[in-house]
Motif scaffolding. Structure first.
Motif, PDB file in Angstrom:
ATOM      1  N   PRO A 286      43.615  19.133  38.930  1.00 37.00           N
ATOM      2  CA  PRO A 286      42.343  19.195  37.047  1.00 37.00           C
ATOM      3  C   PRO A 286      42.005  17.143  37.734  1.00 37.00           C
ATOM      4  N   LEU A 287      40.794  16.967  37.323  1.00 35.16           N
ATOM      5  CA  LEU A 287      40.165  16.060  36.765  1.00 35.16           C
ATOM      6  C   LEU A 287      40.423  15.592  35.488  1.00 35.16           C
ATOM      7  N   SER A 288      41.215  14.043  36.557  1.00 35.78           N
ATOM      8  CA  SER A 288      41.734  13.207  34.701  1.00 35.78           C
ATOM      9  C   SER A 288      40.621  12.841  34.590  1.00 35.78           C
ATOM     10  N   PRO A 289      40.676  12.614  32.817  1.00 32.07           N
ATOM     11  CA  PRO A 289      39.613  12.049  32.083  1.00 32.07           C
ATOM     12  C   PRO A 289      39.652  10.481  32.183  1.00 32.07           C
ATOM     13  N   TRP A 290      41.334   9.613  32.505  1.00 33.53           N
ATOM     14  CA  TRP A 290      40.933   7.837  33.120  1.00 33.53           C
ATOM     15  C   TRP A 290      39.940   7.904  34.232  1.00 33.53           C
ATOM     16  N   ARG A 291      39.662   9.249  35.088  1.00 38.06           N
ATOM     17  CA  ARG A 291      39.122   8.764  36.387  1.00 38.06           C
ATOM     18  C   ARG A 291      37.090   8.251  35.759  1.00 38.06           C
ATOM     19  N   VAL A 292      36.860  10.037  34.761  1.00 36.10           N
ATOM     20  CA  VAL A 292      35.515   9.767  34.095  1.00 36.10           C
ATOM     21  C   VAL A 292      35.016   8.915  33.667  1.00 36.10           C
ATOM     22  N   ILE A 293      36.197   7.862  32.358  1.00 37.21           N
ATOM     23  CA  ILE A 293      36.227   7.076  31.574  1.00 37.21           C
ATOM     24  C   ILE A 293      35.389   5.311  32.389  1.00 37.21           C
ATOM     25  N   GLY A 294      36.402   5.940  33.504  1.00 34.82           N
ATOM     26  CA  GLY A 294      36.538   4.297  34.184  1.00 34.82           C
ATOM     27  C   GLY A 294      35.219   4.282  35.558  1.00 34.82           C
ATOM     28  N   VAL A 295      34.562   5.938  35.614  1.00 34.88           N
ATOM     29  CA  VAL A 295      32.404   5.621  36.295  1.00 34.88           C
ATOM     30  C   VAL A 295      31.709   5.322  35.110  1.00 34.88           C
ATOM     31  N   GLN A 296      32.222   6.239  33.987  1.00 36.24           N
ATOM     32  CA  GLN A 296      31.452   4.775  32.742  1.00 36.24           C
ATOM     33  C   GLN A 296      31.216   3.770  32.696  1.00 36.24           C
TER      34      GLN A 296
END
Length: 168
Positions: free
Chosen positions: A46-56
């Protein structure tokens, strides 16, 4: 020309499907064992939401630097950074709320938690946008909107990260 009408009595009958094999050549559903489920998760984690936040956040920083370099004005850089913050901060609040133990207690609690944290995310985003003219002086709305929109587009990028994996 006759029109064929389907009534409520034309529903699928499980016993007929079992007797005829499977419908339209489809495989019969079988639940996965624990080992099969773990193997499937290892293949497609599963994709971590924290990874998405970090890339944002990283995209927001890059957009702010580009706005500063292109325009040569610090207000454009700060405005773009604030636009990115209106996506990153509410997203981080929602990610924190959704990854808590309370939100994963049951499917019902998870659904209610999702709706609650989504409402918090929207409210915080709107409040930050309403406060932008007071907090960022002078404010460049175009730069703010560019930072905001580009950070929101990271969600689409995250969907592509979850693309098909080639089995080796």
């Amino acid at each position: 020309m006759a029109i064929e009408r389907h009534t409520r009595n034309d529903r699928w009958d499980d016993e007929e499907n079992e007797a005829a094999g499977t419908a339209a050549g489809q495989k019969k559903f079988q639940p996965l064992s624990r080992e099969e489920a773990q193997a499937l998760r290892a293949i497609d984690p599963p994709l971590s939401p924290w990874r998405v936040i970090g890339v944002q956040a990283a995209v927001g920083g890059v957009v702010a630097l580009l706005a500063l370099l292109i325009t040569g004005r610090s207000d454009a850089g700060w405005s773009a950074l604030y636009g990115a913050a209106t996506v990153v901060i509410p997203g981080a609040l929602m990610a924190r709320g959704m990854t808590s133990r309370l939100s994963s207690m049951s499917p019902a609690a998870s659904a209610v938690s999702f709706m609650l944290w989504e409402a918090v995310k929207i409210a915080v985003s709107l409040a930050m946008l309403a406060l932008a003219p007071k907090l960022v002086q002078p404010l460049s709305w175009p730069a703010l909107l560019v930072g905001l929109v580009l950070c929101m587009k990271v969600y689409w990028l995250a969907l592509s990260w979850r693309g098909r994996k080639v089995s080796r």
